[in-house]
Design a protein around this motif. Structure first.
Motif, mmCIF file in Angstrom:
data_model
loop_
_atom_site.group_PDB
_atom_site.id
_atom_site.type_symbol
_atom_site.label_atom_id
_atom_site.label_comp_id
_atom_site.label_asym_id
_atom_site.label_seq_id
_atom_site.Cartn_x
_atom_site.Cartn_y
_atom_site.Cartn_z
ATOM 1 N N SER A 47 -24.940 4.745 -5.969
ATOM 2 C CA SER A 47 -24.521 6.092 -6.241
ATOM 3 C C SER A 47 -24.206 6.996 -4.804
ATOM 4 C CB SER A 47 -25.561 6.993 -7.011
ATOM 5 O OG SER A 47 -25.729 6.590 -8.214
ATOM 6 N N THR A 48 -24.878 6.629 -3.763
ATOM 7 C CA THR A 48 -24.761 6.920 -2.414
ATOM 8 C C THR A 48 -23.571 6.838 -1.867
ATOM 9 O OG1 THR A 48 -27.265 6.780 -1.851
ATOM 10 C CG2 THR A 48 -25.674 6.936 0.110
ATOM 11 N N LEU A 49 -23.046 5.763 -2.304
ATOM 12 C CA LEU A 49 -21.625 5.153 -2.133
ATOM 13 C C LEU A 49 -20.545 6.242 -2.534
ATOM 14 C CD1 LEU A 49 -20.293 1.684 -1.343
ATOM 15 C CD2 LEU A 49 -18.898 3.493 -2.680
ATOM 16 N N LEU A 50 -20.574 6.353 -3.700
ATOM 17 C CA LEU A 50 -19.994 7.517 -4.456
ATOM 18 C C LEU A 50 -19.986 8.769 -3.796
ATOM 19 C CD1 LEU A 50 -20.172 6.855 -8.420
ATOM 20 C CD2 LEU A 50 -18.561 5.847 -6.837
ATOM 21 N N ASN A 51 -21.312 9.300 -3.477
ATOM 22 C CA ASN A 51 -21.237 10.523 -3.021
ATOM 23 C C ASN A 51 -20.387 10.747 -1.761
ATOM 24 O OD1 ASN A 51 -22.607 11.526 -5.034
ATOM 25 N ND2 ASN A 51 -24.662 11.163 -4.168
ATOM 26 N N LEU A 52 -20.749 9.689 -0.747
ATOM 27 C CA LEU A 52 -20.038 9.552 0.366
ATOM 28 C C LEU A 52 -18.395 9.554 0.120
ATOM 29 C CD1 LEU A 52 -22.197 6.891 2.196
ATOM 30 C CD2 LEU A 52 -22.122 9.380 2.858
ATOM 31 N N ALA A 53 -18.218 8.940 -0.778
ATOM 32 C CA ALA A 53 -16.563 8.946 -0.912
ATOM 33 C C ALA A 53 -15.956 10.220 -1.649
ATOM 34 C CB ALA A 53 -16.246 8.187 -2.003
ATOM 35 N N ALA A 54 -17.027 10.995 -2.175
ATOM 36 C CA ALA A 54 -16.423 12.307 -2.793
ATOM 37 C C ALA A 54 -16.927 13.459 -1.627
ATOM 38 C CB ALA A 54 -17.192 12.717 -4.078
ATOM 39 N N GLY A 55 -17.352 13.285 -0.547
ATOM 40 C CA GLY A 55 -17.734 14.145 0.424
ATOM 41 C C GLY A 55 -18.974 14.972 0.023
ATOM 42 N N ILE A 56 -19.852 14.381 -0.766
ATOM 43 C CA ILE A 56 -21.094 15.153 -1.215
ATOM 44 C C ILE A 56 -22.010 15.074 -0.192
ATOM 45 C CG2 ILE A 56 -22.718 15.444 -2.978
ATOM 46 C CD1 ILE A 56 -20.800 14.838 -5.319
ATOM 47 N N ASP A 57 -22.155 13.946 0.479
ATOM 48 C CA ASP A 57 -23.078 13.361 1.385
ATOM 49 C C ASP A 57 -22.287 12.839 2.647
ATOM 50 O OD1 ASP A 57 -25.594 13.041 2.593
ATOM 51 O OD2 ASP A 57 -25.926 11.387 0.931
ATOM 52 N N ARG A 58 -22.870 12.728 3.620
ATOM 53 C CA ARG A 58 -22.359 12.507 4.883
ATOM 54 C C ARG A 58 -23.060 11.129 5.446
ATOM 55 N NH1 ARG A 58 -18.937 15.831 7.725
ATOM 56 N NH2 ARG A 58 -18.608 17.951 6.707
ATOM 57 N N PRO A 59 -22.272 10.245 6.162
ATOM 58 C CA PRO A 59 -23.137 9.093 6.721
ATOM 59 C C PRO A 59 -23.643 9.492 8.083
ATOM 60 C CG PRO A 59 -20.797 8.972 7.401
ATOM 61 C CD PRO A 59 -20.874 10.281 6.189
ATOM 62 N N ASP A 60 -24.942 8.724 8.282
ATOM 63 C CA ASP A 60 -25.588 8.798 9.521
ATOM 64 C C ASP A 60 -24.554 8.351 10.799
ATOM 65 O OD1 ASP A 60 -27.719 9.572 8.498
ATOM 66 O OD2 ASP A 60 -28.215 7.693 8.149
ATOM 67 N N GLN A 61 -23.510 7.163 10.462
ATOM 68 C CA GLN A 61 -22.795 6.628 11.590
ATOM 69 C C GLN A 61 -21.457 6.094 10.595
ATOM 70 O OE1 GLN A 61 -24.290 3.544 13.592
ATOM 71 N NE2 GLN A 61 -25.800 4.812 14.521
ATOM 72 N N GLY A 62 -20.248 6.067 11.171
ATOM 73 C CA GLY A 62 -19.063 5.766 10.610
ATOM 74 C C GLY A 62 -18.270 6.812 9.880
ATOM 75 N N ARG A 63 -17.107 6.497 9.432
ATOM 76 C CA ARG A 63 -16.155 7.223 8.812
ATOM 77 C C ARG A 63 -15.699 7.040 7.603
ATOM 78 N NH1 ARG A 63 -12.238 7.946 13.802
ATOM 79 N NH2 ARG A 63 -13.614 9.053 15.764
ATOM 80 N N VAL A 64 -15.344 8.024 6.929
ATOM 81 C CA VAL A 64 -14.821 7.638 5.484
ATOM 82 C C VAL A 64 -13.505 8.528 5.353
ATOM 83 C CG1 VAL A 64 -15.288 7.955 2.960
ATOM 84 C CG2 VAL A 64 -17.218 7.570 4.096
ATOM 85 N N TYR A 65 -12.530 7.949 4.702
ATOM 86 C CA TYR A 65 -11.058 8.561 4.458
ATOM 87 C C TYR A 65 -10.974 8.208 3.130
ATOM 88 C CZ TYR A 65 -10.635 7.871 9.655
ATOM 89 O OH TYR A 65 -10.838 8.066 10.857
#
Length: 229
Positions: A47-65
């Motif tokens: 679920s964390t991965l989904l939230n990162l893809a949707a811009g709901i959450d932010r990673p500590d490091q790295g980038r999501v496009y």
């Protein structure tokens, strides 16, 4: 062509005195028009991965496009506007508003747009027709079965013509027949409308409906192999 891309993404959470890191330096590419099914045990970070893809959450490091947008570079206001235009959500608990009809629940994502009432009406009718619920538009959630409620949620996810659908355990609360119906519907949206779908689930039956399946185990993505589940 890559549509969703994770580049060396790390995410951690504090749980009391402990720090939990679902994944570290995780990379993932999802092609446009792909239906990716992701399985893994509870707490694995799906679920964390989904939230990162949707811009709901932010990673500590790295980038999501997603597409041409670096989601991790968006501010909170810009991220909310981007989500409204780009991402449709389907949740395990449906997340419908109890006092609204099926029609009104589907219309919710359009309320904050500048779309005319007539255009909103056309979009909602098309979405409800796509999920086979034209005859249920005036029913409130309590008057619908679980499968019908989830189909309303899927209609809501596609009404704004989102290019990315994120589905978090969409069959988790459904009986077997309703679950199959929802999976077939998502598959049809992928095949016929070209929607890119990211789905996380415990339901192994979902694998045959997707175009690719992965497992997230201890922060590492693996190709799906049924015998190890």
């Amino acid at each position: 062509m890559s549509f969703v891309r994770f580049e060396s993404v790390t995410k951690s959470f504090s749980l009391g005195e402990h720090v939990v890191t679902p994944f570290a330096k995780l990379s993932l590419e999802v092609d446009e028009g792909e239906f990716l099914v992701m399985l893994g045990p509870s707490g694995s970070g799906k679920s964390t991965l989904l939230n990162l893809a949707a811009g709901i959450d932010r990673p500590d490091q790295g980038r999501v496009y997603v597409g041409d947008t670096e989601v991790t570079a968006l501010g909170s206001v810009s991220a909310a506007d981007w989500r409204a235009r780009t991402v449709g959500f389907v949740f395990q608990d449906y997340s419908l508003i109890p006092v609204l009809t099926a029609y009104e629940n589907v219309e919710v994502p359009l309320w904050l747009t500048h779309m005319s009432r007539a255009d909103r009406h056309q979009r909602v009718c098309v979405a409800l027709e796509a999920v086979g619920l034209t005859d249920r538009h005036g029913h409130q959630p309590k008057q619908l079965s679980g499968g019908e409620q989830q189909r309303v949620a899927i209609a809501r996810a596609i009404v704004a013509d989102a290019s990315l659908i994120v589905a978090d355990e969409p069959t988790g609360n459904l009986d077997e027949e309703s679950a199959k119906s929802v999976l077939r519907l998502l598959q049809r949206l992928n095949h016929e409308r070209g929607k890119t779908i990211l789905m996380v689930t415990h339901d192994v039956r979902a694998v045959e409906h997707g175009t690719r399946a992965l497992r997230l185990i201890k922060g590492v993505l693996h190709e799906f192999e049924e015998r190890v589940l």
